[in-house]
Design a protein around this motif. Structure first.
Motif, mmCIF file in Angstrom:
data_model
loop_
_atom_site.group_PDB
_atom_site.id
_atom_site.type_symbol
_atom_site.label_atom_id
_atom_site.label_comp_id
_atom_site.label_asym_id
_atom_site.label_seq_id
_atom_site.Cartn_x
_atom_site.Cartn_y
_atom_site.Cartn_z
ATOM 1 N N PRO A 208 -1.169 16.341 12.678
ATOM 2 C CA PRO A 208 -1.139 15.736 11.604
ATOM 3 C C PRO A 208 -1.292 14.098 11.358
ATOM 4 O O PRO A 208 -2.324 13.795 12.472
ATOM 5 C CB PRO A 208 0.602 15.242 11.012
ATOM 6 C CG PRO A 208 1.478 15.561 13.063
ATOM 7 C CD PRO A 208 0.814 16.221 13.457
ATOM 8 N N TYR A 209 -1.768 12.999 10.282
ATOM 9 C CA TYR A 209 -2.413 12.260 10.441
ATOM 10 C C TYR A 209 -2.094 11.585 9.228
ATOM 11 O O TYR A 209 -0.789 12.122 8.342
ATOM 12 C CB TYR A 209 -3.996 12.144 10.758
ATOM 13 C CG TYR A 209 -4.358 12.294 8.483
ATOM 14 C CD1 TYR A 209 -4.328 11.879 7.702
ATOM 15 C CD2 TYR A 209 -4.962 14.147 8.764
ATOM 16 C CE1 TYR A 209 -4.419 11.921 6.426
ATOM 17 C CE2 TYR A 209 -5.098 14.483 7.547
ATOM 18 C CZ TYR A 209 -5.661 12.973 6.144
ATOM 19 O OH TYR A 209 -6.392 13.905 5.271
ATOM 20 N N PHE A 210 -1.951 9.948 9.586
ATOM 21 C CA PHE A 210 -1.407 9.480 8.578
ATOM 22 C C PHE A 210 -2.671 8.836 7.644
ATOM 23 O O PHE A 210 -3.743 8.539 7.691
ATOM 24 C CB PHE A 210 -0.755 8.234 9.007
ATOM 25 C CG PHE A 210 0.535 8.577 9.813
ATOM 26 C CD1 PHE A 210 2.034 8.543 8.745
ATOM 27 C CD2 PHE A 210 1.261 9.076 10.675
ATOM 28 C CE1 PHE A 210 2.795 8.407 9.036
ATOM 29 C CE2 PHE A 210 2.342 9.256 10.895
ATOM 30 C CZ PHE A 210 3.451 8.908 10.543
ATOM 31 N N LEU A 211 -2.032 8.535 6.962
ATOM 32 C CA LEU A 211 -3.520 7.441 5.766
ATOM 33 C C LEU A 211 -2.689 6.986 4.781
ATOM 34 O O LEU A 211 -1.461 7.642 3.752
ATOM 35 C CB LEU A 211 -3.668 8.599 4.608
ATOM 36 C CG LEU A 211 -4.841 8.376 3.599
ATOM 37 C CD1 LEU A 211 -6.539 8.267 4.369
ATOM 38 C CD2 LEU A 211 -5.360 8.956 2.319
ATOM 39 N N PHE A 212 -2.981 5.644 5.159
ATOM 40 C CA PHE A 212 -2.849 4.625 3.989
ATOM 41 C C PHE A 212 -3.499 3.993 2.986
ATOM 42 O O PHE A 212 -5.226 3.588 4.090
ATOM 43 C CB PHE A 212 -2.042 3.154 5.297
ATOM 44 C CG PHE A 212 -1.757 1.409 4.773
ATOM 45 C CD1 PHE A 212 -0.805 1.930 4.418
ATOM 46 C CD2 PHE A 212 -2.850 0.328 4.436
ATOM 47 C CE1 PHE A 212 -0.814 0.595 4.018
ATOM 48 C CE2 PHE A 212 -2.431 -0.594 4.525
ATOM 49 C CZ PHE A 212 -1.222 -0.807 4.038
ATOM 50 N N ILE A 213 -3.447 3.750 2.295
ATOM 51 C CA ILE A 213 -4.288 3.016 1.204
ATOM 52 C C ILE A 213 -3.428 1.869 0.441
ATOM 53 O O ILE A 213 -2.425 1.919 -0.029
ATOM 54 C CB ILE A 213 -3.687 3.682 -0.495
ATOM 55 C CG1 ILE A 213 -4.676 5.295 0.205
ATOM 56 C CG2 ILE A 213 -5.598 3.247 -1.083
ATOM 57 C CD1 ILE A 213 -4.600 6.615 0.050
ATOM 58 N N LEU B 62 -10.258 -5.924 4.543
ATOM 59 C CA LEU B 62 -10.986 -4.912 3.802
ATOM 60 C C LEU B 62 -10.776 -4.264 2.496
ATOM 61 O O LEU B 62 -11.848 -4.228 2.119
ATOM 62 C CB LEU B 62 -11.694 -3.942 4.709
ATOM 63 C CG LEU B 62 -12.003 -5.192 5.891
ATOM 64 C CD1 LEU B 62 -12.914 -3.827 6.886
ATOM 65 C CD2 LEU B 62 -13.134 -5.969 5.785
ATOM 66 N N ASN B 63 -9.406 -4.665 2.176
ATOM 67 C CA ASN B 63 -9.416 -3.020 1.215
ATOM 68 C C ASN B 63 -9.566 -1.781 1.290
ATOM 69 O O ASN B 63 -10.205 -1.519 0.382
ATOM 70 C CB ASN B 63 -9.342 -3.866 -0.432
ATOM 71 C CG ASN B 63 -8.591 -5.309 -0.366
ATOM 72 O OD1 ASN B 63 -7.592 -5.107 -0.084
ATOM 73 N ND2 ASN B 63 -9.327 -6.074 -0.940
ATOM 74 N N CYS B 64 -10.012 -1.337 2.443
ATOM 75 C CA CYS B 64 -10.137 0.216 2.978
ATOM 76 C C CYS B 64 -9.090 1.376 3.096
ATOM 77 O O CYS B 64 -8.096 0.436 3.803
ATOM 78 C CB CYS B 64 -11.483 -0.283 3.669
ATOM 79 S SG CYS B 64 -11.055 -0.567 5.653
ATOM 80 N N GLY C 113 0.404 -1.704 0.176
ATOM 81 C CA GLY C 113 0.069 -0.159 -0.046
ATOM 82 C C GLY C 113 0.603 0.835 0.099
ATOM 83 O O GLY C 113 2.553 1.268 0.201
ATOM 84 N N GLU C 114 0.236 2.532 -0.496
ATOM 85 C CA GLU C 114 0.899 3.586 -0.296
ATOM 86 C C GLU C 114 -0.127 4.652 1.120
ATOM 87 O O GLU C 114 -0.489 4.626 1.537
ATOM 88 C CB GLU C 114 0.054 4.829 -0.940
ATOM 89 C CG GLU C 114 0.681 6.069 -1.121
ATOM 90 C CD GLU C 114 -0.216 6.599 -2.594
ATOM 91 O OE1 GLU C 114 0.499 7.752 -2.327
ATOM 92 O OE2 GLU C 114 -0.615 6.533 -3.124
#
Length: 318
Positions: free
Chosen positions: A38-43, A94-96, A22-23
């Motif tokens: 700040p925050y992290f977003l994992f895709i 869940l691929n979310c 993921g990214e």
């Protein structure tokens, strides 16, 4: 300037690291944003783009108090990227997308347990810690725009998970904002759930034990019907001995005495069973479990049950 320089350096380091599966995106707040941290977003790689997806949020839980925000950033990054943690494990299954905020937990102001969304932090009237619950919602809205730019549309409600302090955060947040939470799964909760009641045995229950002064604290009335209908999954390990109630960073003396008196001094089985019974009596849409032979942990068996719980919610939504 120094804050933004540190964030820039961290972003460059993180962006340069490989992250199989993921990214990972590190978002720092701009002055125009309605969040201060700040925050992290994992895709995950396989997030579908042919329909709306749910964003999963796991509030950060450093497990320590420190005035150096970078240490909390580093722990939040691990939470966002390693599948030992509930959020990353579930997001991959869940691929979310997964959002992990970076709220501080101060050693200087050690009684302010931000990572559990305690009363002290809810009473903060000035930035940067004012209403971190609302800041989390603003992070989520920001993340939606990031995802939209990647052709990943998302629902306006999100899934919420957490363990230990972040599990307590998740439970309390759900009572504060049931309109935002599509479903919540949390564990390691000190045998204690926040009660959707304003009194018990003729004693007033203020936040975070109950909802009596919620409107005074937040300006919003408790949305009882929404909360009762929100799908919820809470768990404790049978061998869990991690009880935060006796400690002053988690609860005041008055809160502690009320919890012991009304719900039980012994975390398990007394307090946990009493909370479970109260939720059942109020017909909260909650699956409340105890896992035999499990301590203050979330083994794969538990994580797979959470995946199944969220999967059913997602299927009934789409």
């Amino acid at each position: 300037m120094m804050k933004h320089f540190i964030y820039f350096v961290l972003f460059a380091l993180i962006a340069g690291c490989s992250n199989p599966g993921g990214e990972l995106i590190f978002i720092e707040p701009k002055e125009t944003d309605a969040f201060q941290f700040p925050y992290f977003l994992f895709i995950p790689d396989d997030v579908p783009t042919n329909g709306k997806t749910f964003v999963l949020i796991e509030p950060n839980n450093s497990g320590f108090a420190d005035d150096d925000l970078q240490k909390h950033i580093e722990k939040a990054e691990r939470t966002a990227t390693i599948d030992y943690y509930l959020g990353n494990y579930v997001a991959r299954k869940l691929n979310c997308p997964l959002l992990v905020p970076v709220f501080p937990r101060s050693k200087t102001n050690w009684k302010m347990y931000t990572h559990a969304l305690d009363r002290d932090v809810m009473l903060q009237g000035e930035q940067p810690l004012k209403r971190i619950d609302l800041q989390l919602i603003e992070m989520f809205k920001h993340a939606q725009t990031v995802l939209n730019d990647k052709d990943i549309p998302s629902h306006n409600q999100f899934l919420l998970t957490g363990f230990s302090a972040s599990g307590t955060f998740a439970n309390r947040f759900t009572l504060l904002h049931p309109d935002r939470v599509r479903a919540v799964a949390a564990g390691g909760l000190n045998g204690l759930l926040m009660l959707p009641e304003d009194s018990l045995s003729r004693e007033i229950l203020n936040y975070p034990i109950g909802i009596k002064d919620m409107e005074e604290l937040t300006g919003m009335a408790f949305q009882k019907d929404r909360f009762l209908k929100t799908p919820q999954f809470y768990f404790m390990g049978q061998l869990d001995e991690n009880d935060a109630v006796p400690y002053d960073d988690a609860f005041s003396q008055a809160e502690r005495e009320q919890i012991f008196k009304l719900l039980g001094e012994q975390m398990q089985p007394d307090r946990w069973n009493n909370c479970k019974q109260l939720y059942e009596d109020l017909k909260v849409n909650a699956d409340i479990r105890q896992y035999e032979g499990v301590g203050h942990k979330h083994p794969e068996e538990v994580k797979d049950d959470i995946v199944a719980f969220f999967s059913e919610v997602v299927l009934t939504t789409n």
